[in-house]
Motif scaffolding. Structure first.
Motif, PDB file in Angstrom:
ATOM      1  N   SER A 107     102.047 152.598  99.570  1.00  0.00           N
ATOM      2  CA  SER A 107     102.398 153.280 100.822  1.00  0.00           C
ATOM      3  C   SER A 107     102.598 152.280 101.951  1.00  0.00           C
ATOM      4  CB  SER A 107     101.302 154.280 101.197  1.00  0.00           C
ATOM      5  OG  SER A 107     101.183 155.290 100.217  1.00  0.00           O
ATOM      6  N   THR A 108     101.770 151.222 101.971  1.00  0.00           N
ATOM      7  CA  THR A 108     101.920 150.182 102.989  1.00  0.00           C
ATOM      8  C   THR A 108     103.278 149.511 102.874  1.00  0.00           C
ATOM      9  OG1 THR A 108      99.540 149.749 103.023  1.00  0.00           O
ATOM     10  CG2 THR A 108     100.968 148.020 103.889  1.00  0.00           C
ATOM     11  N   GLY A 109     103.653 149.133 101.655  1.00  0.00           N
ATOM     12  CA  GLY A 109     104.941 148.490 101.450  1.00  0.00           C
ATOM     13  C   GLY A 109     106.104 149.374 101.869  1.00  0.00           C
ATOM     14  N   GLN A 110     106.036 150.640 101.495  1.00  0.00           N
ATOM     15  CA  GLN A 110     107.123 151.553 101.839  1.00  0.00           C
ATOM     16  C   GLN A 110     107.191 151.788 103.345  1.00  0.00           C
ATOM     17  OE1 GLN A 110     109.456 152.520  99.843  1.00  0.00           O
ATOM     18  NE2 GLN A 110     108.506 151.654  98.010  1.00  0.00           N
ATOM     19  N   LYS A 111     106.045 151.860 103.996  1.00  0.00           N
ATOM     20  CA  LYS A 111     106.033 152.086 105.450  1.00  0.00           C
ATOM     21  C   LYS A 111     106.593 150.867 106.185  1.00  0.00           C
ATOM     22  CE  LYS A 111     103.149 154.393 108.892  1.00  0.00           C
ATOM     23  NZ  LYS A 111     103.974 155.623 108.837  1.00  0.00           N
ATOM     24  N   LEU A 112     106.289 149.676 105.714  1.00  0.00           N
ATOM     25  CA  LEU A 112     106.824 148.469 106.336  1.00  0.00           C
ATOM     26  C   LEU A 112     108.337 148.370 106.134  1.00  0.00           C
ATOM     27  CD1 LEU A 112     104.023 145.940 105.337  1.00  0.00           C
ATOM     28  CD2 LEU A 112     104.533 146.756 107.655  1.00  0.00           C
TER      29      LEU A 112
END
Length: 278
Positions: A107-112
């Motif tokens: 989720s962190t990667g996708q949000k960034l």
């Protein structure tokens, strides 16, 4: 760039020339977007520092009407905080019967990446192997990985002059300000009253090859890194005003839903700690 255009134009082998032309067009397009960002930032700075539209028009050699058009053209100035050409976001693989990516890290990667796209910046998502071996000598790199997972990021964190990532005597991990000794631990690790909150490291550190910097995000727990992505999405313009593209570090806190690990709120729990560089 003119020399590159001439070099490609001089190619006689069209099988080579067509590929070189495509590559050069990509570089030129990226340069146009980045220079439009710089122009937009400079116009805003000049206006904020007492220059009239007529002054700016004279400096640029265009009309005031054209300055008004260009003032709003191009990506926002804070885009450069993430990169100038193509953001490379790396998240860690976790060991197990089958290697996997934690939901919070994914989720962190996708949000960034979503933030990069919002800022008119292309991006890619990559994965750090369970060995923790990662090449930090890359442009526009954003690494989501703590010292527990990678000896490479652990070494990078050790070189931070303002914050350290340490294990306390009771086994908890903490972020500690080197100057004041102030300690930040995860409320979720509180032995008496654990709460659905976490803290994380956010910093811009030098690459090992000395040829630039990279962004490092490291939650005490994986959800803390997601809190940083949430914070950047909501506060990037303000953070860019404080840190620009200089080396810095800070502590970010977040509150999350205990069952879904969805971040509800985030905020800075330390100041932006700028690094002194020669």
């Amino acid at each position: 760039m003119i020399e590159e255009v001439r070099r490609v134009a001089a190619m006689q082998d069209h099988t080579l020339r067509v590929k070189a032309a495509v590559d050069l067009m990509g570089e030129l397009q990226a340069a146009v977007v980045e220079t439009s960002r710089m122009r937009k930032e400079s116009i805003a700075w000049l206006r904020d520092h007492g220059h009239s539209m007529a002054d700016v028009a004279k400096l640029m050699g265009v009309s005031r009407a054209r300055v008004a058009q260009l003032r709003d053209a191009g990506p926002p100035p804070e885009r450069v905080f993430l990169g100038t050409e193509r953001a490379q976001v790396l998240v860690p693989m976790r060991p197990g019967e089958r290697e996997y990516v934690a939901l919070e890290d994914s989720s962190t990667g996708q949000k960034l990446l979503a933030l990069a796209h919002q800022l008119q910046l292309e991006g890619d998502l990559g994965y750090i192997p369970t060995s923790g071996d990662v090449d930090l000598n890359r442009d526009d790199l954003i690494v989501v990985c703590g010292p527990k997972t990678s000896p490479v990021t652990a070494a990078a964190l050790q070189a931070d002059p303002r914050l350290s990532f340490e294990t306390l005597p009771d086994g908890r991990w903490a972020l500690i300000e080197r100057d004041s000794g102030k300690s930040y631990t995860s409320p979720s690790d509180d032995p008496d009253e654990p709460a659905p909150s976490d803290v994380a490291y956010l910093g811009r550190l030098p690459r090992p090859d000395g040829q630039g910097t990279f962004l490092l995000i490291a939650g005490v727990h994986a959800v803390g890194s997601l809190g940083v992505a949430h914070f950047l999405t909501e506060n990037l313009a303000d953070l860019y005003k404080q840190a620009g593209t200089a080396q810095f570090s800070m502590v970010i806190g977040c509150d999350y839903e205990r069952e879904t690990k969805t971040v509800k709120d985030s905020g800075a729990v330390s100041k932006v700690l700028l690094h002194e560089t020669s």
